[in-house]
Design a protein around this motif. Structure first.
Motif, PDB file in Angstrom:
ATOM      1  N   HIS A 170       0.860  -1.198   0.000  1.00  0.00           N
ATOM      2  CA  HIS A 170       0.000   0.000   0.000  1.00  0.00           C
ATOM      3  C   HIS A 170       0.892   1.243   0.000  1.00  0.00           C
ATOM      4  O   HIS A 170       1.215   1.788   1.049  1.00  0.00           O
ATOM      5  CB  HIS A 170      -0.910  -0.026   1.231  1.00  0.00           C
ATOM      6  CG  HIS A 170      -2.094   0.888   1.123  1.00  0.00           C
ATOM      7  ND1 HIS A 170      -2.028   2.229   1.414  1.00  0.00           N
ATOM      8  CD2 HIS A 170      -3.377   0.647   0.750  1.00  0.00           C
ATOM      9  CE1 HIS A 170      -3.218   2.769   1.232  1.00  0.00           C
ATOM     10  NE2 HIS A 170      -4.061   1.834   0.830  1.00  0.00           N
TER      11      HIS A 170
ATOM     12  N   HIS B 175      -7.173   2.385  -5.638  1.00  0.00           N
ATOM     13  CA  HIS B 175      -7.958   3.587  -5.283  1.00  0.00           C
ATOM     14  C   HIS B 175      -8.522   4.305  -6.503  1.00  0.00           C
ATOM     15  O   HIS B 175      -8.008   4.156  -7.601  1.00  0.00           O
ATOM     16  CB  HIS B 175      -7.082   4.580  -4.503  1.00  0.00           C
ATOM     17  CG  HIS B 175      -6.424   3.981  -3.324  1.00  0.00           C
ATOM     18  ND1 HIS B 175      -5.111   3.616  -3.324  1.00  0.00           N
ATOM     19  CD2 HIS B 175      -6.911   3.654  -2.099  1.00  0.00           C
ATOM     20  CE1 HIS B 175      -4.796   3.088  -2.155  1.00  0.00           C
ATOM     21  NE2 HIS B 175      -5.863   3.085  -1.387  1.00  0.00           N
TER      22      HIS B 175
ATOM     23  N   HIS C 103      -9.263  -3.735  -1.380  1.00  0.00           N
ATOM     24  CA  HIS C 103      -9.045  -3.639   0.067  1.00  0.00           C
ATOM     25  C   HIS C 103      -9.661  -4.824   0.818  1.00  0.00           C
ATOM     26  O   HIS C 103      -9.160  -5.211   1.868  1.00  0.00           O
ATOM     27  CB  HIS C 103      -9.561  -2.293   0.605  1.00  0.00           C
ATOM     28  CG  HIS C 103      -8.663  -1.133   0.255  1.00  0.00           C
ATOM     29  ND1 HIS C 103      -8.741  -0.481  -0.941  1.00  0.00           N
ATOM     30  CD2 HIS C 103      -7.639  -0.540   0.939  1.00  0.00           C
ATOM     31  CE1 HIS C 103      -7.811   0.477  -0.983  1.00  0.00           C
ATOM     32  NE2 HIS C 103      -7.134   0.461   0.143  1.00  0.00           N
TER      33      HIS C 103
ATOM     34  N   PHE D 262      -5.040   1.969  10.460  1.00  0.00           N
ATOM     35  CA  PHE D 262      -5.480   1.887   9.067  1.00  0.00           C
ATOM     36  C   PHE D 262      -6.351   0.646   8.849  1.00  0.00           C
ATOM     37  O   PHE D 262      -7.377   0.700   8.169  1.00  0.00           O
ATOM     38  CB  PHE D 262      -4.253   1.834   8.153  1.00  0.00           C
ATOM     39  CG  PHE D 262      -4.547   1.483   6.720  1.00  0.00           C
ATOM     40  CD1 PHE D 262      -4.702   2.470   5.760  1.00  0.00           C
ATOM     41  CD2 PHE D 262      -4.674   0.149   6.323  1.00  0.00           C
ATOM     42  CE1 PHE D 262      -4.977   2.132   4.439  1.00  0.00           C
ATOM     43  CE2 PHE D 262      -4.954  -0.187   5.011  1.00  0.00           C
ATOM     44  CZ  PHE D 262      -5.108   0.801   4.062  1.00  0.00           C
TER      45      PHE D 262
ATOM     46  N   HIS E 205     -10.171   0.460   7.622  1.00  0.00           N
ATOM     47  CA  HIS E 205     -10.590  -0.206   6.389  1.00  0.00           C
ATOM     48  C   HIS E 205     -11.519  -1.376   6.638  1.00  0.00           C
ATOM     49  O   HIS E 205     -12.329  -1.731   5.780  1.00  0.00           O
ATOM     50  CB  HIS E 205      -9.391  -0.595   5.538  1.00  0.00           C
ATOM     51  CG  HIS E 205      -9.171   0.426   4.468  1.00  0.00           C
ATOM     52  ND1 HIS E 205      -9.896   0.436   3.299  1.00  0.00           N
ATOM     53  CD2 HIS E 205      -8.382   1.512   4.445  1.00  0.00           C
ATOM     54  CE1 HIS E 205      -9.545   1.485   2.588  1.00  0.00           C
ATOM     55  NE2 HIS E 205      -8.622   2.157   3.247  1.00  0.00           N
TER      56      HIS E 205
HETATM   57 CU   LIG Z   1      -5.989   2.166   0.430  1.00  0.00          CU
END
Ligand SMILES: [Cu+2]
Length: 407
Positions: free
Chosen positions: A155, A164, A173, A302, A306
């Motif tokens: 990432h 993205h 993801h 993170f 996510h």
């Molecule tokens: Cu991402």
């Protein structure tokens, strides 16, 4: 007499995990001593604790699940299929807190431990659940020397267009989280990724015992017993994160769950706006590494952020019946999409492709396998991420579920 019970059609202890979606199971006689007929009636039930996991059974691929089933099993060793499912609202609290039992008459003739392993709200984890998650994650990082470095390298700026700003954002993801979660489960099989519900206060997540508390400079502080205090990425110890909201009392200013679902019932209407807000908005509710794509995966928060993005997609899929890749509104494929963003495309880096327009390296190798779920295989395709519960095709089941997204 003895019988063998196989959860997810496997005798491996690593396969004894169920979710809200049916797991294929088998029972067979391994020792027929005491049988007087060629086929015997085996009763399958489960023993649970007062507060932990609960499972139910059925004999066929359709119909109601119940607490007990009776299965005719030949004594010649032939396997007989049945199905097990976790009862919604009753996930496990610890490894093997459900015991599946087989009886012939009143005699216990077989048993196997089982875990209803479910992704839960980080704010409501028990202290032992929280600590097992942190310990596994910190071990994956191993003070910067562990396998987590691959996830960090997956990432980055170079991989930005793979993941993205296009339809593949949610499938990519989902695969990324699943790959990481399976690595955590190889360390501690009781662990499932928790999610940060960023439209609600999460005072139990932003503590020194969990994801840390930022000082005035944005250096994240941990309690002495928290293994996250040894976190290292890119050769640099520690985590830099400075919230723009009161983490002990309020959520950041992001679209609520209801507002997110109101974006629309087609993937086209849903994905783009939700990638901006709440997803992007949650990222930039902090200063520090999590606020920018090239550095966001340096911060363990993170993955909880996510996980909630993925949960929102999952919940939206259920509300609108969007599990089937063959239904147009489940995705927004287009000849104009970049490679990696159409349903049949394999996803980088798991496909190992390093020729343009893909990035020049493919860190981490293939997707981690899981004894409790056969899909998606080593080189996942975009379309394999949609039917994560096996709703359309049982073989597609990826082996995870969310505590508030029923089957
Ligand atoms: Cu991402």
């Amino acid at each position: 007499m003895n019988v063998e019970l196989q959860i997810n059609n496997s005798v491996s202890a690593r396969a004894g995990f169920v979710t809200w979606s049916p797991s294929p199971c088998r029972v067979r006689v391994t020792n027929p001593t005491g049988a007087t007929t060629p086929t015997v009636s085996i009763v399958i039930t489960a023993r649970s604790t007062a507060t932990g996991g609960v499972v139910a059974f059925r004999t066929g691929t359709t119909g109601q699940f119940s607490a007990s089933i009776t299965v005719p099993v030949p004594i010649n060793g032939t396997s007989v299929p049945f199905f097990t499912v976790g009862r919604f609202g009753r996930p496990s609290l610890s490894l093997g807190d459900v015991v599946v039992e087989a009886r012939f008459g009143n005699t216990l003739v077989g048993s196997v431990p089982c875990t209803v392993r479910i992704r839960k709200n980080a704010n409501t984890l028990t202290a032992p659940e929280r600590d097992r998650f942190i310990a596994a994650f910190a071990q994956l990082n191993n003070q910067g020397m562990g396998r987590f470095a691959d996830f960090r390298n997956m990432h980055t700026r170079a991989s930005d267009p793979e993941a993205h700003g296009a339809p593949g954002f949610l499938p990519w993801h989902r695969a990324y989280l699943l790959d990481l979660e399976r690595e955590l489960q190889a360390i501690d099989p009781s662990v499932a990724l928790p999610y940060w519900r960023f439209d609600q206060p999460a005072p139990n997540l932003f503590t020194r015992d969990f994801i840390g508390v930022s000082d005035a400079l944005g250096t994240v502080q941990f309690s002495p017993a928290n293994p996250f205090r040894f976190w290292v990425t890119d050769g640099v110890p520690g985590i830099n994160r400075r919230p723009f909201f009161n983490t002990s009392a309020a959520p950041p200013g992001v679209r609520t769950e209801a507002q997110t679902f109101a974006l629309g019932t087609t993937y086209l209407a849903f994905r783009g706006p939700m990638e901006g807000n709440p997803h992007g908005q949650a990222h930039v509710s902090f200063d520090g590494s999590i606020s920018s794509i090239p550095t966001a995966a340096k911060d363990p928060l993170f993955f909880l952020l996510h996980c909630n993005v993925d949960r929102l997609w999952a919940k939206w899929q259920r509300q609108n019946g969007r599990f089937d890749p063959a239904v147009a509104a489940s995705y927004s494929g287009s000849p104009n999409n970049r490679i990696g963003h159409n349903l049949p495309d394999t996803m980088w880096p798991w496909n190992g492709v390093t020729t343009p327009p893909r990035p020049s390296t493919a860190p981490g190798g293939t997707m981690a396998s899981a004894p409790a779920a056969a899909a998606p295989g080593p080189q996942p395709r975009v379309e394999q991420m949609l039917d994560y519960r096996g709703t359309v095709n049982a073989i597609s089941r990826l082996g995870f579920d969310y505590d508030d997204v029923p089957a």
